[in-house]
Design an enzyme around this catalytic site. Structure first.
Site, PDB file in Angstrom:
ATOM      1  CG  HIS A   1      70.546  39.141  97.229  1.00  0.00           C
ATOM      2  ND1 HIS A   1      69.459  39.364  97.567  1.00  0.00           N
ATOM      3  CD2 HIS A   1      71.072  37.808  97.439  1.00  0.00           C
ATOM      4  CE1 HIS A   1      68.766  38.219  97.856  1.00  0.00           C
ATOM      5  NE2 HIS A   1      69.574  37.431  97.534  1.00  0.00           N
TER       6      HIS A   1
ATOM      7  CB  SER B   1      68.924  34.438  99.728  1.00  0.00           C
ATOM      8  OG  SER B   1      67.860  34.493  98.110  1.00  0.00           O
TER       9      SER B   1
ATOM     10  CG  ASP C   1      68.490  42.366  96.878  1.00  0.00           C
ATOM     11  OD1 ASP C   1      68.671  41.880  95.652  1.00  0.00           O
ATOM     12  OD2 ASP C   1      68.041  41.629  97.592  1.00  0.00           O
TER      13      ASP C   1
END
Length: 543
Positions: free
Chosen positions: A520, A266, A458
């Site tokens: 994610h 991320s 994601d």
């Protein structure tokens, strides 16, 4: 001035930040503390060029219902520092800096580069049986202290289950910015997960199966870390990480001789290029950095923001979430968004980068978020908005807030929270979100391999955008890398040998992976596939 919460990229997930806290609700002393920075912000706005002021005004006019509060600044966390006698070891940065050796020309020089005098590292050997997490595996916890700036970063080290004398060492970083890496430990790739009974459960696919792993709560005021000050940009955080690793490997030279890798996800797409560059900038170091791995990262916004509309509208391998009208509105907003990001890239000014972040996040992420669909996983709805869509995140927070857990690991804060939204806003209002940290990647590729991997379900840091920025990156191998097709990635061993787990392309030091059926948090959604590619990467298969 009125401002808007940005979308939060947590290390394991992404969600809209909750409403800003009213500063009038804070204790009077805290409100006074905030007054000067807010006044300074207002004064700076008066000095902006006409174009820059127009950007701020435009953001306010486009999103009037959300521009309700001034930015806040993180407040110190309640903590009680443990006496030095609690710790098994305290490594003084000043002692490390005092070691001089003869250089190649015979002149004296420091054994290790860097400004370390203000740093100490506190170390405690943790009893695995106390918590039941990976019994039999050597563990250390402690704090990196920046005594000059009152910063204290918490870390938790797990030795490899396999061959710790020879297996590599990996630093794991979650993102946010402002989210604890202990989320990654207990929700994704650590030796245990936490179940609904708030009990640890053994993880067969932990990344410390064949590597020793350090989980670091950074920047300060994240997780078990704390400070009287705040960090508001990625570069400042990089100095702390270099100090932590230097002092840790000084205390444990048996690990310093192993290969070392940095991995994260991320917002670690921002962190890792900076942290790795910081390490490599020190020629005399005891950190044997061999590669970096970035999962579902935000690294090059100018390229990646092109791919929110395609991912949301059925072009990423999953059914469309949005209707044609919403998809068209995202198309209409994209040129303005890209223009603002380009201005941010050209100036790297907070006054340009902040409105770019706010405008683009709302124009291109907002339509998807308003559907209630999970921004971390396009396949389903957000199941628990209070815990960033994942109930498991709440289990982790409840577990790490237990007094006996905090006592066992030597935590000094009064409470644990998975994500600190003040930190997230500090980074946003420093302009860090949109800054072009991808420009550091070519320098890394000259020295070490880089892996960009992405779970293909994601939305927020989707595989389309990550593949695209790796192909757009200018580096000596671009002409060979960019046109390469994706090839099947399959399991090589065990009973699932031959199973397709994703796709891969690789040239020179640059590799991109698409992982099937993962959002994610790839290690959480596809633990077997995750450990498969991780072990093979550390083994040097693609470099």
């Amino acid at each position: 001035m009125r401002v808007l919460p940005a979308t939060l990229l947590v290390g394991a997930a992404t969600a809209a930040a909750p409403p800003f806290q009213q500063i009038l609700g804070l204790p009077k002393k805290s409100a006074d503390t905030l007054a000067k920075p807010l006044h300074d912000l207002q004064e700076q706005l008066k000095t902006l060029s006409g174009e820059a002021r127009h950007l701020w005004d435009e953001v306010a006019s486009h999103f009037p219902n959300n521009m309700d509060h001034n930015p806040v600044f993180s407040l110190p966390k309640k903590h009680t520092r443990r006496p030095d006698s609690h710790w098994d070891h305290i490594v003084r940065g000043a002692d490390v800096q005092s070691v001089w050796v003869a250089g190649a020309s015979g002149e004296k020089e420091r054994e290790i580069d860097g400004k370390l005098e203000a740093y100490d590292l506190r170390v405690k050997k943790t009893d695995p049986s106390a918590l039941g997490i990976d019994p039999g595996v050597k563990q250390y916890t402690g704090y990196l202290d920046d005594n000059e700036n009152d910063k204290h970063l918490f870390y938790w080290f797990f030795e490899s289950r396999n061959d710790p004398k020879n297996d590599p060492v990996v630093l794991w970083l979650n993102g946010g910015p402002g989210c604890s890496s202990l989320t990654g430990l207990f929700l994704e790739l650590g030796p245990s997960s936490i179940n609904e009974k708030i009990k640890p459960i053994y993880n067969d696919f932990a990344w410390n199966s064949n590597a020793s792993v350090i989980f670091l709560d950074q920047p300060v005021n994240v997780g078990y870390s704390y400070s009287g000050a705040a960090v508001s940009d990625t570069v400042a955080a990089g100095k702390d990480v270099y100090a932590l690793l230097t002092l840790f490997f000084k205390q444990f030279p048996e690990y310093a001789k192993q290969d070392f890798h940095i991995a994260g996800e991320s917002y670690a797409g921002h962190y890792i290029p900076v942290f790795a560059s910081e390490i490599l900038s020190h020629k005399k170091r005891n950190i044997n950095l061999k590669s970096v791995l970035i999962g579902n990262g935000l690294t090059d916004g100018l390229t990646q923001y092109d791919y929110y509309r395609p991912m949301a509208c059925g072009e990423g391998g999953y059914p469309a979430v949005l209707d044609e009208s919403s998809c068209q509105s995202m198309d209409n907003a994209l040129p303005r968004c890209k223009s603002m990001i380009e201005s941010c890239y050209n100036t790297e000014s907070s006054w340009i980068c902040v409105p770019a972040s706010i405008y683009c996040n709302n124009a291109l992420l907002g339509p998807y978020q308003r559907t209630g669909q999970n921004v971390y996983d396009i396949r389903g709805k957000c199941e628990d908005s209070s815990n960033l869509c994942y109930k498991g995140m709440g289990y982790v927070s409840e577990y790490l807030n237990k007094r006996e857990v905090r006592e066992a690991v030597g935590a000094e804060v009064d409470g644990y929270e998975s994500c600190n939204f003040d930190i997230n806003r500090n980074f946003l209002f420093h302009g860090d979100w949109m800054k072009p940290y991808h420009r550091l990647v070519p320098g890394l590729l000259e020295q070490i391999p880089v892996l960009i991997y992405a779970g293909d379900a994601d939305f927020i840091c989707n595989w389309l955008g990550n593949k695209a920025w790796t192909e757009a990156l200018e580096w000596p191998g671009q002409k060979e890398y960019a046109p390469l097709p994706l090839k099947d990635l399959v399991i090589e061993e065990n009973e699932h040998k031959g199973k397709k787990i994703g796709q891969i392309k690789s040239h020179g030091n640059f590799t991109f992976m698409r992982l099937y059926g993962a959002g994610h948090m790839v290690p959480m959604d596809q633990p077997e596939a995750s450990l498969e590619f991780f072990n093979r990467w550390l083994g040097g298969e693609w470099f």
